[in-house]
Design a protein around this motif. Structure first.
Motif, PDB file in Angstrom:
ATOM      1  N   SER A  92       0.853  -1.188   0.000  1.00  0.00           N
ATOM      2  CA  SER A  92       0.000   0.000   0.000  1.00  0.00           C
ATOM      3  C   SER A  92       0.885   1.233   0.000  1.00  0.00           C
ATOM      4  O   SER A  92       1.908   1.281   0.689  1.00  0.00           O
ATOM      5  N   TYR A  93       0.502   2.227  -0.785  1.00  0.00           N
ATOM      6  CA  TYR A  93       1.310   3.426  -0.969  1.00  0.00           C
ATOM      7  C   TYR A  93       0.438   4.652  -0.727  1.00  0.00           C
ATOM      8  O   TYR A  93      -0.666   4.758  -1.258  1.00  0.00           O
ATOM      9  N   LEU A  94       0.958   5.563   0.062  1.00  0.00           N
ATOM     10  CA  LEU A  94       0.215   6.769   0.434  1.00  0.00           C
ATOM     11  C   LEU A  94       0.992   7.986  -0.069  1.00  0.00           C
ATOM     12  O   LEU A  94       2.137   8.199   0.332  1.00  0.00           O
ATOM     13  N   TRP A  95       0.366   8.761  -0.944  1.00  0.00           N
ATOM     14  CA  TRP A  95       0.975   9.972  -1.503  1.00  0.00           C
ATOM     15  C   TRP A  95       0.243  11.192  -0.944  1.00  0.00           C
ATOM     16  O   TRP A  95      -0.989  11.245  -0.976  1.00  0.00           O
ATOM     17  N   PHE A  96       1.017  12.160  -0.473  1.00  0.00           N
ATOM     18  CA  PHE A  96       0.451  13.415   0.008  1.00  0.00           C
ATOM     19  C   PHE A  96       0.852  14.532  -0.952  1.00  0.00           C
ATOM     20  O   PHE A  96       1.973  15.038  -0.891  1.00  0.00           O
ATOM     21  N   LEU A  97      -0.071  14.903  -1.825  1.00  0.00           N
ATOM     22  CA  LEU A  97       0.157  16.057  -2.703  1.00  0.00           C
ATOM     23  C   LEU A  97      -0.398  17.285  -1.991  1.00  0.00           C
ATOM     24  O   LEU A  97      -1.398  17.872  -2.407  1.00  0.00           O
TER      25      LEU A  97
END
Length: 347
Positions: A165-170
């Motif tokens: 699982s990958y979490l990106w914060f833009l």
């Protein structure tokens, strides 16, 4: 604040690897000339896939006691991906978390979804967008307390069942630059078992700059199944313009169930020495592009060329920084700097 959450759930994978079983197995030990024919003796571990040097132990098609094909099959193509890569059809779920009234005509997340869609002609990729309403003080107060828990808890069963699982914060850099927020982020990443989290520290972050990084992520990690920790320098190599705008932070849970944090900074000998911002204008006299530079033992010095000013700066490499050789480009490169994580261990 704009958030991105990537969650991939494995079902099956078709591995594209070059192994002994695919290319004919073990090497030939020796050859003997017998009646004008070449008889090959092979190791006992030789497998049935070799169509030239068969040992006769299996029921194969022969013509006059000779292999059907007189020689090996020539490989006429070139390697276009890494030998370690795979072509994966693992289903991918893209979850886009965004704020109410945050309207855009497009973005890197949409571009990523369109990039990946042709790899799933029969389905297997899904895109969901969820809107969060924090438009009032009462609502925002609730989110400020446990924002990450609120947005991640509903997806916990899916995260646990997923291989990665990958979490990106833009989002803007307050998440990183504020010590309390950064500490809360680390706690949430460990608590919710996120494989990798990517975030940025630009004060006014522009998501469009992250598009090359996201495309590289989709190709190398989601499509070719390469470990994100190993290919992150290659991802950055395609994103040097992003480095002019922001540093990149990678948070990963290690084998000891603690957090490893790395800050990646873009460096340029005249524009961003060792990842630091050099002012375009001398703050003391107002001259623009007035810096005279020198380098001594990896320390860059800059002095204003105005003889009545002589304002100066010195920049040394960060402690324990590592230059990423894969991410060099004409006078610039990326460096990796370890960041001390909170003393957190996943229970």
């Amino acid at each position: 604040m704009r958030k991105m959450c990537w969650i991939s759930t494995p079902i099956w994978q078709w591995r594209r690897r070059f192994s002994d079983e695919e290319t004919g197995g073990d090497e030939v030990d020796e050859t003997d000339e017998v009646d004008g024919m070449v008889a090959c003796e092979v190791q006992s571990g030789h497998n049935e896939w070799c169509i030239v040097c068969r040992d006769g132990s299996s029921d194969h098609e022969f013509l006059n006691n000779l292999p059907v094909l007189p020689t090996f099959l020539p490989i006429r193509s070139a390697l276009e991906v890494s030998l370690q890569s795979q072509i994966s059809s693992t289903p991918v779920i893209l979850i886009h978390l965004t704020l109410v009234d945050f309207e855009t005509s497009g973005g890197p997340f949409d571009l990523m979804f369109r990039f990946l869609s042709p790899y799933f002609p029969c389905g297997g990729i899904a895109f969901h967008e969820l809107i969060f309403d924090v438009g009032s003080k009462l609502k925002s107060n609730g989110y400020q307390v446990k924002f990450l828990d609120i947005i991640l808890t509903p997806w916990q069963p899916l995260i646990k069942s997923a291989k990665d699982s990958y979490l990106w914060f833009l989002s803007c850099g307050a998440l990183i630059n504020n010590e309390e927020s950064f500490s809360s982020l680390q706690t949430a990443v460990l608590h919710h078992h996120i494989t990798a989290t990517i975030c940025f520290n630009a004060i006014c972050f522009q998501p469009t700059f992250a598009a090359p990084l996201l495309l590289a992520f989709a190709e190398l990690v989601l499509t070719e199944c390469l470990p994100i920790r190993e290919v992150f320098p290659d991802m950055l190599m395609q994103s040097y313009k992003l480095g002019r705008h922001t540093d990149v932070f990678l948070l990963m849970t290690n084998a000891g169930c603690a957090l490893d944090i790395t800050r990646f900074a873009w460096t340029h000998c005249k524009e961003r020495p060792w990842g630091h911002h050099l002012p375009l204008q001398c703050p003391q006299c107002g001259w623009a592009n007035s810096w005279h530079s020198a380098n001594h033992k990896k320390t860059y010095s800059f002095e204003c060329m105005n003889s009545k000013c002589r304002k100066g700066y010195f920049f040394s490499p960060p402690e324990d920084s590592v230059i990423l050789s894969h991410a060099r480009k004409s006078g610039s490169c990326w460096i990796a700097v370890g960041v001390k994580a909170n003393l957190l261990v996943l229970g």
